[in-house]
Design an enzyme around this catalytic site. Structure first.
Site, short mmCIF file in Angstrom:
data_model
loop_
_atom_site.label_atom_id
_atom_site.label_comp_id
_atom_site.label_asym_id
_atom_site.label_seq_id
_atom_site.Cartn_x
_atom_site.Cartn_y
_atom_site.Cartn_z
N ASP A 308 0.88 -1.23 0.09
CA ASP A 308 0.03 0.13 0.09
C ASP A 308 0.72 1.30 0.14
OD1 ASP A 308 -2.24 1.45 -0.06
OD2 ASP A 308 -2.64 1.59 2.35
N GLU A 311 2.00 4.98 -4.35
CA GLU A 311 1.78 5.94 -5.53
C GLU A 311 3.16 6.55 -5.63
OE1 GLU A 311 -0.67 5.53 -3.09
OE2 GLU A 311 -1.47 3.98 -4.20
N ASP A 406 -9.38 3.24 -2.03
CA ASP A 406 -10.38 3.51 -0.94
C ASP A 406 -11.66 4.04 -1.59
OD1 ASP A 406 -8.13 3.05 0.53
OD2 ASP A 406 -7.41 5.07 1.06
C1 GLC Z 1 -4.85 3.12 2.73
C2 GLC Z 1 -5.33 1.86 2.23
C3 GLC Z 1 -6.29 1.28 3.01
C4 GLC Z 1 -6.07 0.91 4.26
C5 GLC Z 1 -5.23 2.22 4.79
C6 GLC Z 1 -4.64 2.17 6.33
O1 GLC Z 1 -5.97 4.13 2.82
O2 GLC Z 1 -5.82 2.03 0.97
O3 GLC Z 1 -6.81 0.00 2.46
O4 GLC Z 1 -6.82 0.44 5.31
O5 GLC Z 1 -4.37 2.85 4.26
O6 GLC Z 1 -3.57 1.22 6.21
#
Ligand code: GLC
Length: 647
Positions: A308, A311, A406
């Site tokens: 995650d 980007e 998200d």
């Molecule tokens: C980002 C991710 C999400 C995750 C959050 C906390 O927003 O896209 O899926 O729950 O971070 O890690």
């Protein structure tokens, strides 16, 4: 036919793996090219042309009528008119009299204007002079996509358990929380294969650590869950917390593995753990080093991961505090709320020796993180792994899947999930899916049931939501047996879904397609966006509206209507044309094409209990070519068998 053009000195993105010689001709068919500070490619669309592709972008399957910006971005407020998402998938197909496809292979920003002013002009504005352009010609849109999938290489092959149902929430903090999720699913008889661990499992959100107080014995816990057929899937973020004494941080600093700023020191950006450094995934040695860090998890029995914030997402930097207003002069125009300028403040060393600011090669960062982890996991494990990432570029599909970030608990986002699936498939991302039930906001019982009925058919089927939202696990809602019914359908269909996924991946084909690809001569099917083909036999027509009891379904040919409910499968032959179909919340209706079959398996509580070959057959066909294997062996050939209907 594929023609490759080269302009300037392109960055090698590795999106295309087939060796295609650069064309000696200057003249590109279909587009006219205008050089300048921004490089423009334009063409005129015919009145009825449909434009497909662009993977993870908002709006419909037909991209016509809007502008899209290829610049990976973390904007959690998903809206229909949002220009960029987390991935850059610069492949489109113009489906007109002479259909053609075009892949703009550059990690720099591109603006795709697909007839946004209704003048028939399609324009592609590339901020760089350096790119490869692939023009693909063929008889049909589908044929063109297949040629494209042929040159970008085979999709990543997840293990069978990755096709099970996954439960996630940002907010599961302790082993107890996770145990409770597992127990509640078991109690309610809801099948489950994995539970995701969000950032709270870590020690202060530091990658490759575990909070010992919350998870005192992760290896033991992993093993105990595995005995029940359950897996844990931890999150891994891109940034490494600045913390001398942490071996990963120390090693990265010592070896110069992090991205540098204008001053030539390691760039500092704030993400979840506070100030971090970003690994420079553009360098081979850094990818190898980062990939090897996953041994921290694999050594404790873990084989599935989600990457995650790649980007990369940035909250603030050493140059910009959180409250800095967008800097329009430095290019914050397209995402006015955000801070595009940050990406000009750190640099990558490319393997070809060049140095580029992140801004110039921005769209590759997340894809290279996926590659680093995928290659690492491949070295570390003697079995297939699960990996899905938020950010991506075409090519990353060879190392992992993606989820669409998200989204929110709205009907619009459910519909968007349906539109995304074929577009992602066209760009190679077969293993994909959305946060089922929605990430932001509060999900209702009705929305979750309808959403699950869609996710049953998407390779990644994961219920995930944000911290501070209402609980969204199936067992939190009344009449839990309805949720059990819908999720169970996924498991009954796994012999088919797994087989179709593997066949599509191994043959470099699409799994989920728009109707137009299968019924090219049918003018009505050509315009339908809210029904999809899933594999060779199935068509789905999900209910995407709140408060309704059913919907109008268009059948391009006579089909078997299958109604799944607590009582099992009920099949009925129905004719071609439009029909109004009732679909109560606790039933799922789907269709099987004439002369085709769907093998369905026995009811199980997770994939470890599943026998892919113990099937009964639905539909009117006589034979089905089924792919089956042990679900984890790495080198999958086409392990086929033919299942036949008994006379
Ligand atoms: C980002 C991710 C999400 C995750 C959050 C906390 O927003 O896209 O899926 O729950 O971070 O890690």
């Amino acid at each position: 036919m594929i023609t490759k053009f080269s302009y300037g000195k392109p960055v090698e993105t590795d999106a295309v793996v087939q060796d295609i010689p650069v064309s000696g001709h200057e003249q590109i068919r279909h587009f006219s090219r205008k050089k300048g500070p921004v490089q423009y490619f334009t063409c005129m669309l015919g009145e009825d042309d449909i434009v497909y592709g662009l993977g993870e972008t908002m709006r419909g399957v037909n991209k016509r009528g809007a502008r899209y910006i290829s610049f990976n971005y973390d904007d959690p407020h998903h809206k229909d008119d949002m220009p960029s998402m987390y991935g850059a998938h610069n492949f489109l197909v113009v489906d007109g009299e002479k259909p053609f496809g075009a892949f703009f292979d550059t990690p720099s920003k591109i603006v795709f204007d697909i007839d946004s002013k209704s003048t028939g002009v399609l324009s592609v504005a590339c901020e760089t002079q350096d790119l490869y352009l692939y023009i693909i010609e063929g008889e049909s849109a589908y044929g063109i996509v297949k040629q494209f999938l042929g040159i970008i290489g085979r999709s990543f092959l997840p293990p069978l358990w990755a096709f099970g149902y996954g439960q996630s929430r940002w907010g599961y903090k302790t082993e107890r929380d996770v145990r409770r999720v597992a127990a509640k699913h078991e109690e309610a008889g809801i099948p489950l294969d994995y539970i995701c661990m969000d950032i709270d499992y870590m020690d202060r959100y530091i990658d490759f650590t575990v909070n010992k107080r919350r998870f005192p014995d992760l290896a033991g816990f992993t093993a105990r869950l595995k005995e029940k057929g359950l897996r844990l899937v931890p999150i891994v973020d891109a940034g490494i917390k600045i913390e001398p004494g942490n071996p990963v941080y120390d090693e990265g600093v010592k070896n110069g593995y992090f991205c540098q700023n204008h001053e030539g020191t390691n760039f500092k950006a704030e993400v979840w753990p506070g100030m971090t450094h970003f690994p420079d995934f553009f360098q081979e040695k850094v990818r190898r080093w980062f990939g090897d860090q996953y041994r921290f998890y694999t050594g404790q029995g873990l084989t599935g991961f989600w990457n995650d914030m790649n980007e990369p997402a940035i909250f603030s930097t050493e140059y910009r505090t959180k409250d800095t207003k967008p800097d329009v002069e430095r290019g914050d125009v397209d995402q006015p709320e955000r801070h595009i300028a940050d990406f000009k403040d750190f640099f990558h060393r490319l393997d070809d020796g060049r140095e580029k600011s992140n801004y110039e090669v921005h769209n590759l960062y997340g894809a290279l993180m996926t590659r680093a982890s995928g290659e690492g996991l491949d070295r570390l494990l003697d079995q297939r792994y699960l990996l899905f990432s938020r950010s991506s570029y075409i090519g990353a599909h060879r190392y992992g899947g993606i989820w669409t970030g998200d989204n929110a608990s709205t009907w619009e986002m459910l519909r968007q999930n349906v539109y995304h699936m074929p577009s992602l498939n066209m760009c190679g991302f077969l293993y994909s899916g959305a946060d089922t039930g929605g990430f932001g906001g509060n999900c209702t019982r009705e929305l979750l049931l309808r959403w699950l009925a869609v996710s049953v058919f998407t390779p990644l089927m994961r219920n995930h939501t944000a911290i501070f939202t209402k609980n969204q696990e199936c067992y939190r809602f009344r009449q839990v047996e309805d949720f059990q019914t819908v999720v169970s359908l996924r498991y009954r269909l796994l012999p088919y879904l797994y087989s179709e996924f593997m066949k599509a991946a191994l043959r470099q084909d699409m799994l989920i397609r728009p109707l137009a690809f299968d019924y090219p001569g049918d003018g009505k099917a050509r315009r339908i966006q809210d029904q999809l083909m899933v594999g060779e036999s199935v068509m789905i027509a999900p209910v995407l509206e709140q408060g309704v009891k059913g919907r109008v379904v268009y059948l391009p040919e006579p089909m078997t209507e299958v109604r799944w409910s607590r009582e099992g499968f009920a099949c009925m032959e129905v004719g071609a044309g439009e029909r109004t179909v009732m679909a109560p919340l606790n039933q799922v209706v789907f269709y099987i094409r004439q002369g085709k079959l769907v093998p369905v398996g026995k009811q199980v509580l997770n994939t470890s209990e599943l026998d892919l070959l113990d099937v009964e057959l639905l539909g009117t066909g006589t034979e089905y070519e089924q792919y089956a294997d042990d679900g984890f062996t790495k080198d999958c050939g086409l392990n086929r068998c033919v299942v036949r209907r008994k006379e």
